[in-house]
Design a protein around this motif. Structure first.
Motif, PDB file in Angstrom:
ATOM      1  N   TYR A   1      -3.524  -0.017  -4.976  1.00 23.60           N
ATOM      2  CA  TYR A   1      -3.643  -1.128  -4.020  1.00 23.60           C
ATOM      3  C   TYR A   1      -5.046  -1.723  -4.061  1.00 23.60           C
ATOM      4  O   TYR A   1      -5.222  -2.952  -4.146  1.00 23.60           O
ATOM      5  CB  TYR A   1      -3.312  -0.574  -2.639  1.00 23.60           C
ATOM      6  CG  TYR A   1      -3.268  -1.545  -1.489  1.00 23.60           C
ATOM      7  CD1 TYR A   1      -2.422  -2.640  -1.483  1.00 23.60           C
ATOM      8  CD2 TYR A   1      -4.050  -1.311  -0.352  1.00 23.60           C
ATOM      9  CE1 TYR A   1      -2.362  -3.494  -0.392  1.00 23.60           C
ATOM     10  CE2 TYR A   1      -3.992  -2.151   0.747  1.00 23.60           C
ATOM     11  CZ  TYR A   1      -3.148  -3.244   0.721  1.00 23.60           C
ATOM     12  OH  TYR A   1      -3.089  -4.076   1.805  1.00 23.60           O
TER      13      TYR A   1
ATOM     14  N   PRO B   1      -2.800   3.856  -2.252  1.00 22.04           N
ATOM     15  CA  PRO B   1      -4.051   3.168  -1.907  1.00 22.04           C
ATOM     16  C   PRO B   1      -4.956   2.879  -3.098  1.00 22.04           C
ATOM     17  O   PRO B   1      -5.673   1.879  -3.098  1.00 22.04           O
ATOM     18  CB  PRO B   1      -4.724   4.122  -0.912  1.00 22.04           C
ATOM     19  CG  PRO B   1      -4.077   5.447  -1.135  1.00 22.04           C
ATOM     20  CD  PRO B   1      -2.682   5.171  -1.588  1.00 22.04           C
TER      21      PRO B   1
ATOM     22  N   GLU C   1       0.831  -1.206   0.000  1.00 24.17           N
ATOM     23  CA  GLU C   1       0.000   0.000   0.000  1.00 24.17           C
ATOM     24  C   GLU C   1       0.861   1.250   0.000  1.00 24.17           C
ATOM     25  O   GLU C   1       0.573   2.234  -0.709  1.00 24.17           O
ATOM     26  CB  GLU C   1      -0.932   0.007   1.212  1.00 24.17           C
ATOM     27  CG  GLU C   1      -1.818   1.247   1.272  1.00 24.17           C
ATOM     28  CD  GLU C   1      -2.677   1.328   2.519  1.00 24.17           C
ATOM     29  OE1 GLU C   1      -3.264   2.402   2.751  1.00 24.17           O
ATOM     30  OE2 GLU C   1      -2.755   0.334   3.263  1.00 24.17           O
TER      31      GLU C   1
END
Length: 323
Positions: free
Chosen positions: A185, A182, A177
């Motif tokens: 991810y 994010p 991450e």
């Protein structure tokens, strides 16, 4: 010997908030699943203690024609009602019960009559017994519903299932991450949910399974491992290696986990097939998840690989100089 990964070997300044949010979400979901399972168990017990439940037990005992001192799974009211009343695939569940050796002596007419009795009694039981939340969240065999693929990823079979998957998520997910961000991810996770879910649906369609349920985050864990295996195979992971009951702290490269876990699951897939019947492990999900992560990382994150290699080299030099 068993290897348990704990965390990335070097300290990072950023926090993996999304990873820890997912850990909390899955713990909350399983807490609700456990509460629901307890309520379902109580409801089954109430039904089986009623006049209808006792009559059902006598019917099953009579149809099984087993000696009074012989214990069989499918002549007990709680076993049959607990299996059938909470599941969505009723025809498959009836077939599963009737295939038990307890009823092998029945001819086709006897099986049809027992099925009709089962349907009648289970219909009464469902007035008492709510459907299992775990079964509502799981991905049924042959299902192509993407929502169920997602909910199945977040749900688990028991607390140990949750804990081990969360340990692997923290060990591999936190650093991934941080390095890819994010949004990417989450993209890797959704890709994993879809590829693992589709592979499960196709595999169960091919082998004719209608009762199987897929649960757990392990397919995504293997996707994260596969991505790390491409991006930084030499990166250290703080781990505990258990030799017997003796824990030994070690720092192991990501490639070791790729070899042991992903390599092991690929070997099992070709040797034993997509599902391990003895343990209930969905080997196919692990293998597909790991390959998905590696291929996506190789396709989308190749420019990042060199940058990470340089950063890891500097981190290793800095750590060595501080000793």
């Amino acid at each position: 010997m068993f290897i348990l990964p704990l965390e990335f070997g070097y300290k990072t300044t950023q926090r993996a908030w999304l990873t820890f949010f997912l850990v909390g979400l899955m713990l909350f979901i399983h807490w609700r699943v456990e509460i629901n399972a307890e309520k379902v168990g109580e409801a089954v017990a109430r039904y089986c203690a009623s006049d209808d439940g006792e009559a059902f037990s006598k019917l099953l005992r009579r149809q099984s024609q087993l000696p009074d001192d012989e214990d069989a799974e499918y002549w007990r009211c709680d076993s049959v009602v607990g299996l059938i009343a909470g599941v969505g695939d009723k025809p498959g569940a009836y077939d599963y019960v009737l295939d038990d050796d307890s009823f092998a002596h029945l001819d086709e007419r006897g099986q049809d009559r027992l099925r009709a009795d089962l349907e009648q009694q289970v219909g009464k039981a469902e007035l008492y017994v709510p459907r299992l939340l775990q079964e509502k969240l799981a991905q049924p065999a042959q299902s192509l519903n993407p929502v169920r693929m997602l909910t199945a990823t977040l749900a688990h079979g028991d607390w140990w299932h949750v804990i081990f998957n969360m340990v692997f998520l923290i060990a591999f997910g936190c650093i991934l991450e941080v390095v890819i961000g994010p949004i990417a991810y989450l993209g890797f996770m959704f890709a994993s949910v879809l590829t693992v879910g589709l592979s499960y649906a196709i595999a169960t369609q091919l082998n004719g399974d209608t009762l199987g349920l897929s649960l757990g985050f392990s397919g995504v864990d293997f996707t994260l491992l596969g991505a790390l295996l491409f991006l930084m195979p030499l990166a250290p992971i703080k781990s505990i290696v258990f030799i017997g009951i003796i824990p030994i702290p070690m720092r192991l490269g990501v490639w070791v986990f790729g070899l042991v876990f992903l390599g092991g699951q690929l070997w099992f897939l070709f040797e034993q097939g997509p599902f391990d019947e003895s343990t209930g492990v969905n080997t196919l999900a692990h293998a597909v998840g790991g390959v998905t992560g590696f291929v996506l990382a190789a396709w989308l994150l190749r420019p990042l690989k060199k940058q990470l290699s340089d950063l890891l080299d500097r981190a290793a030099v800095q750590e060595w100089s501080q000793r």
